[in-house]
Structures are given as C-alpha cells and as structure tokens.
Design an enzyme around this catalytic site. Structure first.
Site, short mmCIF file in Angstrom:
data_model
loop_
_atom_site.label_atom_id
_atom_site.label_comp_id
_atom_site.label_asym_id
_atom_site.label_seq_id
_atom_site.Cartn_x
_atom_site.Cartn_y
_atom_site.Cartn_z
N HIS A 19 1.02 -1.30 0.00
CA HIS A 19 -0.21 -0.08 -0.07
C HIS A 19 0.94 1.25 -0.02
CE1 HIS A 19 -3.75 1.97 1.97
NE2 HIS A 19 -3.17 2.89 1.22
N HIS A 21 1.21 4.72 -2.63
CA HIS A 21 0.83 5.28 -3.90
C HIS A 21 2.10 6.20 -4.36
CE1 HIS A 21 -3.42 5.45 -2.68
NE2 HIS A 21 -3.02 5.19 -1.37
N HIS A 199 -9.62 0.61 -1.34
CA HIS A 199 -9.36 1.66 -0.11
C HIS A 199 -11.10 1.52 0.62
CE1 HIS A 199 -5.56 2.92 -1.36
NE2 HIS A 199 -5.45 4.03 -0.55
N GLU A 202 -11.21 3.86 5.98
CA GLU A 202 -10.25 4.48 6.56
C GLU A 202 -11.13 5.67 7.11
OE1 GLU A 202 -8.02 6.62 3.12
OE2 GLU A 202 -6.40 7.23 4.42
N ASP A 280 1.83 4.13 2.83
CA ASP A 280 0.81 4.95 2.07
C ASP A 280 1.26 5.95 1.20
OD1 ASP A 280 -1.99 5.44 1.45
OD2 ASP A 280 -2.50 6.27 3.15
N ASP A 281 1.65 7.22 1.92
CA ASP A 281 2.13 8.40 1.25
C ASP A 281 3.26 8.80 1.95
OD1 ASP A 281 -0.06 8.85 -1.12
OD2 ASP A 281 -1.21 8.64 0.65
N1 ADE Z 1 -4.66 8.52 -2.35
C1 ADE Z 1 -3.36 8.70 -1.72
N2 ADE Z 1 -3.35 8.37 -0.70
C2 ADE Z 1 -4.44 8.09 -0.36
C3 ADE Z 1 -5.33 7.67 0.96
N3 ADE Z 1 -4.50 7.51 2.08
N4 ADE Z 1 -6.56 7.34 1.08
C4 ADE Z 1 -7.15 7.48 -0.41
N5 ADE Z 1 -6.76 8.08 -1.24
C5 ADE Z 1 -5.44 8.21 -1.48
ZN ZN Z 2 -3.76 4.62 0.32
#
Ligand code: ADE
Ligand code: ZN
Length: 330
Positions: A19, A21, A199, A202, A280-281
């Site tokens: 996971h 991006h 997703h 969340e 994630d990011d």
């Molecule tokens: N796009 C990038 N990061 C995300 C996240 N945590 N939740 C949903 N969409 C995303």
């Molecule tokens: Zn994500």
C-alpha cells in the site's frame, strides 16, 4: 524472554509493501527540481515552506496538496525517476517486493496518457530490479470521487496500453463515494485477469468494507480501520483471510487516530486479522515502511517474532506467484 525487535538493514525480514501511492513518494526537493526544470510556478518559496504545509486535518486536506503537487509529473522520465527513487529507498529499508498504486486519472485529466505513466513505472521496475533485486508491480487505482465513466475510460486505456498491470484499486476521497458505484468497472477488471483491492474504512463506515468485499469482490482491503467497529465484519475478514493493508503514520497524520499508541495493532492481530504495515504516502506522512515499523516496534514493544509475523503476513497477502512468495518466506 523474547528478543526485542530490530528493524534494520542488518536484521532484514523479507517485507512486502502493498500500500504505497507512487505519487505520494514525491518528495519536496523533487517537486521543486521538476517545477524549476519546467518553468512552473509553485505557490511556495522554498522546500521548507512546502513541507510546513504538510499539516492535515483529514483525508481531503491531504488530497488537495497531493493532487496539486503531482502536476509537476509530466514526462515518462518523470515517472521513471519517481518510481526508481522510491524502489531504491524501499530496498534500502528492507522491502523485497512492492506493489505500487498509481492514479492514471490524475494524469489523464492533464493530458498525460496511461502509456506515458505506465511506461515510466515499468522501466523503473525493470532497472531497479536489476540493480538491487527488489521486485515490483503496478496496481492502477480508480479515483472514486470522479465520475464512473472516467473510471471506465481509465481501465480501457490501461488495458489498451499493453503494459503489465497486476491489479485495480479504489482510492481518493472516500465518504460519499461507496464502492458499489464501481461494480461494473471492477467486474470488467476481474474478467481481464486483474487482482482487485479497494481503500475502505479509512474514513468511511464499515458498510463500505462490506461493499468492497461483497459487491466489488476485492481480495484485500486498504486501511480497513473502521472494520474493527463491526464484530461480524471482523469475523468475516478473519475467516476469509482477507488482508488489511494498514498504514500507521498515515492514520496519525490524517487523524484517523489521535496518536501512534492508538493504532489498533494488537486489537487486529488478537482478532486473527491478517494485517500488513505500509507507508501509504511516505513523502507526506513522515516516513517509509521501515520508519513505520521502527516506530511501531518502539511504541508496542514488538518482539522479533511479532515483526516476523507482520513480514509473513505481507508475503502471504502479496499478489506474487507461489514460486516468488516461496523465495521470501520466513
Ligand atoms: N490517495 C493517496 N493516498 C490516499 C489515501 N490515504 N486514501 C485515499 N486515497 C489516497
Ligand atoms: Zn492509500
């Protein structure tokens, strides 16, 4: 007494990152370098000023910045450099295999084709695998807050591009955009041989996790925090061995939880859930997979066996072939 966990390059467990991006690995220095090279104006005077803006109140406040910043990505080489940098960093942090999310719609709406995006990523996968041994694949994600027809067009363009893609995912703003909206797109992707993830849970309710499972037929849930509010859903996820790709730093920075000690690690493991840890990011949330693991190890006093369980979960939950998985089993 069991050994304290050490997450280090020297004591490497074979982790898979499931996971991440790829646009969320775009670091401030790269944003400035690309903007400068293209003569694009940024609304920040310095990298420090940009980093200071990374104070999020919820998912949407993050997405606003994520979509603004990714506009510096324009050429196939930009996507190559982005993915190559991430894969090298992931390798150094102990990642043996990465399944990278990408948002083709965020690029096609700026006139950048799926082939440009996927061509750059595929070149990076091949080059960095040769260099380091890390393996990787691509999961294209539907932007759920854009029209369903855009998602259909995106899937068609990806399939027509001829680039190898492992799966289809669902991301972007969650609340108000239930998974069931995208049943047709997910059915088409399944028929084309793609693996399916989404997703869910969340910020959205447990009901969205049920829909992702029962209407879309996904094999993994990304995040899934709010599934823990629904005992029947927890039983379903545990009995069917549906992995949750969870993201501790992201949860704190997007205020899904108040602080890292509230991350439901023990609760999920004790409920028999197959959870995996992910970044994630990472350019936005304070660290890569190894940083997340180190912080969890310290906050929850994880033993080496706890970490080995998380590593095993990540290998089992991956979309690698059985033979590739065997190479990483610990
Ligand atoms: N796009 C990038 N990061 C995300 C996240 N945590 N939740 C949903 N969409 C995303
Ligand atoms: Zn994500």
């Amino acid at each position: 007494m069991s050994q304290p966990a050490q997450i280090s390059v020297a004591n490497r467990l074979p982790f898979c990152e499931l996971h991440v991006h790829i646009e969320g690995t775009l670091e401030p220095p790269t944003i400035f370098a690309l903007a400068r090279a293209k003569g694009m104006a940024l609304p920040y005077d310095s990298e420090a000023e940009l980093s200071d803006a990374y104070q999020f109140t919820d998912l949407q406040s993050f997405l606003n910045l994520y979509y603004a910043n990714l506009q510096v990505l324009q050429t196939e080489d930009d996507f190559y450099e982005l993915a190559a940098s991430y894969l090298r960093r992931a390798h150094v942090g102990g990642v043996a295999h990465a399944e990278m999310f990408v948002d083709p719609q965020a690029h096609s709406k700026r006139g950048i084709s799926a082939a440009t995006v996927l061509g750059g990523l595929q070149r990076a996968i091949t080059a960095v695998s040769r260099e380091t041994g890390i393996t990787s694949s691509i999961i294209v994600c539907v932007l759920r807050d854009d029209p369903v027809e855009d998602a259909e067009r995106m899937l068609d363009s990806v399939l027509e591009s001829g680039f190898a893609v492992t799966g289809l995912g669902l991301d972007s703003a969650e609340v108000g955009y239930p998974p069931s909206l995208f049943k047709g797109v997910f059915d088409k992707a399944r028929a084309a041989g793609l693996r399916l993830v989404a997703h869910a849970g969340e910020e959205g309710p447990a009901e969205y996790v049920w829909q992702a499972l029962d209407t879309l037929g996904v094999e993994r849930i990304d995040h899934g925090n709010r599934a823990l509010e629904d005992p029947a859903l927890v039983t379903r996820l545990a009995n069917d061995h549906i992995p949750l790709t969870m993201c501790p730093f992201s949860n704190v920075r997007l205020r899904v939880i108040r602080e890292l000690s509230d991350f439901p690690l023990r609760k999920a493991l004790d409920a028999g859930l197959q959870i995996t840890i992910n970044s994630d990011d990472p350019a936005y949330f304070g660290g890569y997979l190894d940083d997340n693991l180190r912080a969890l190890a310290s906050t929850f006093s994880l033993t080496h066996e706890d970490c080995a369980e998380l590593a095993r979960n990540s290998v089992k939950a991956s979309f690698m072939s059985a033979a590739e998985r065997q190479r990483l089993e610990c």
